[in-house]
Design a protein around this motif. Structure first.
Motif, short mmCIF file in Angstrom:
data_model
loop_
_atom_site.label_atom_id
_atom_site.label_comp_id
_atom_site.label_asym_id
_atom_site.label_seq_id
_atom_site.Cartn_x
_atom_site.Cartn_y
_atom_site.Cartn_z
N GLN A 177 0.81 -1.22 0.00
CA GLN A 177 0.00 0.00 0.00
C GLN A 177 0.85 1.27 0.00
O GLN A 177 0.35 2.34 -0.32
N ARG A 178 2.14 1.14 0.37
CA ARG A 178 3.00 2.33 0.41
C ARG A 178 4.07 2.28 -0.67
O ARG A 178 5.06 3.02 -0.61
N CYS A 179 3.86 1.44 -1.66
CA CYS A 179 4.70 1.41 -2.85
C CYS A 179 3.85 1.93 -4.00
O CYS A 179 2.96 1.23 -4.49
N TYR A 180 4.11 3.15 -4.43
CA TYR A 180 3.20 3.88 -5.29
C TYR A 180 3.64 3.84 -6.75
O TYR A 180 4.80 3.57 -7.06
N ALA A 181 2.68 4.14 -7.63
CA ALA A 181 2.92 4.05 -9.07
C ALA A 181 3.77 5.21 -9.58
O ALA A 181 4.51 5.06 -10.56
#
Length: 390
Positions: free
Chosen positions: A65-69
């Protein structure tokens, strides 16, 4: 000596833009930032490929959830979290630095950016104005400047051990790009493409490193004018240079020479700086970072060793292990990230007195690096003529 104690107010929740699995420099950033507990990696947008970046972030121990696009989503989502990041490192191609740093500052984040800070002085000055308005720290990763003997050299020069400074010889001249390996190496390919790298290759990518070290050793030395000649020995790199020579005239009469080169075949790294005074000289070479050579005219040469009690107290402050054990690149980067964290914490507390005591490559160093590259390119593209430094 740095011994791993975490100062009050740290660690700082921290994220990265870029620096993914195939990055040449991403691991150095993470190792340096996390080493002393100054930062805690909580989020990131690590790769232009969102799925690849998410998978890599998870392998670093982050939640999916904290690895963003992308960086925009990263900044927006983290701003909504009570435990969101307070700082971000930017390890992406040069042409993206300005927009990412600008967005980070608008999001209320401190920034650590790869060099060059951006691709034009106008952009650099805009970032400086924004950082000041937002009361945020911008650090630039001139990583080699974190070596302790750079501080020792600065103090020796300041107390007059060299006499009047006459000549400064700087170089960063390696041989790893003496062939066109960028055809098979994406992490090198963008560096030699003006669309991504900006107006220069070796001047901005490696030449600014010894330039900044020179500024640390000699903070009063100011360029009046310079002359630059640049070449593209691997022809497919034109108009960007893979070799450049720059001569600088300073206020007061001293001169400087800087050789930036990626085609110095056989050289492993080749970053050296030699300061020549009226009575003595100092020389530091980053392949032997634990030694500082001091040569007095008419006397035997001396070699100062890192960690020894005879050094200046400020040069001993950043030691991490006793004398005799070698320190190097990772320690130098860790020292910089430690200082970045202290500066960010002091800035958040509005502690201007503490900020004045912390020496690190800041937004002004980033502005100066971009300015120097622009002047070199202006001189070289006019046929290698002298230009007033502006």
């Amino acid at each position: 000596m740095i011994n791993g104690e975490i100062p009050s107010g740290l660690p700082i929740p921290w994220g990265m833009v870029g620096g993914g699995q195939s990055s040449q420099i991403g691991y150095v950033h993470r190792s340096a930032a996390l080493r002393d507990g100054s930062f805690a990696l909580v989020a990131g947008a690590f790769d232009i490929d969102a799925e690849r970046g998410r998978a890599f972030g998870q392998r670093l121990g982050l939640s999916a959830q904290r690895c963003y696009a992308d960086y925009k989503t990263l900044f927006e989502a983290e701003a909504r979290r009570p435990d969101g990041m307070r700082a971000v490192s930017v390890a992406t191609p040069n042409d993206t630095h300005f927009e990412i740093c600008q967005a980070a500052l608008h999001a209320g984040l401190h920034v650590v950016c790869e060099k060059p800070l951006c691709v034009s002085s106008a952009q650099a000055l805009e970032l400086r104005e924004l950082a000041q308005a937002k009361n945020k720290i911008v650090g630039v990763t001139y990583g080699y400047s974190g070596h302790q003997l750079i501080t020792q050299a600065r103090e020796m020069i300041a107390r007059g051990d060299l006499g009047d400074v006459r000549i400064v010889h700087m170089q960063f001249a390696h041989g790893f790009h003496s062939a066109p390996l960028e055809s098979d190496n994406p992490s090198t390919r963008w560096r030699v493409d003006p669309k991504f790298a900006g107006p220069s290759y070796v001047l901005g990518d490696i030449g600014t490193h010894p330039l900044y070290i020179c500024g640390l050793m000699l903070p009063g030395l100011k360029i009046e004018r310079l002359m630059c000649s640049r070449q593209s020995f691997v022809k497919s790199r034109a108009p960007l240079e893979d070799n450049a020579f720059t001569i600088m005239q300073y206020r007061g009469g001293a001169v400087g020479y800087l050789w930036a080169c990626a085609v110095n075949a056989g050289s492993m790294h080749g970053q050296k700086i030699r300061v020549i005074g009226s009575r003595a000289s100092l020389e530091w070479w980053d392949e032997h970072p634990n030694q500082l050579r001091y040569e007095v005219q008419g006397a035997p040469a001396q070699v100062f060793e890192r960690g020894m009690d005879y050094l200046h107290p400020d040069a001993l402050h950043d030691d991490r292990i006793s004398a005799g054990h070698p320190e190097g690149l990772f320690e130098a980067w860790s020292n910089l990230y430690y200082r970045f964290a202290l500066a960010m914490d002091a800035s958040d507390r509005r502690d201007t007195e503490a900020l004045r005591t912390i020496r690190y490559p800041d937004i002004d160093a980033g502005v100066e690096g971009v300015r120097w590259v622009e002047n070199c390119v202006r001189s070289a593209d006019a046929g290698g003529v002298w230009v007033d430094y502006c």
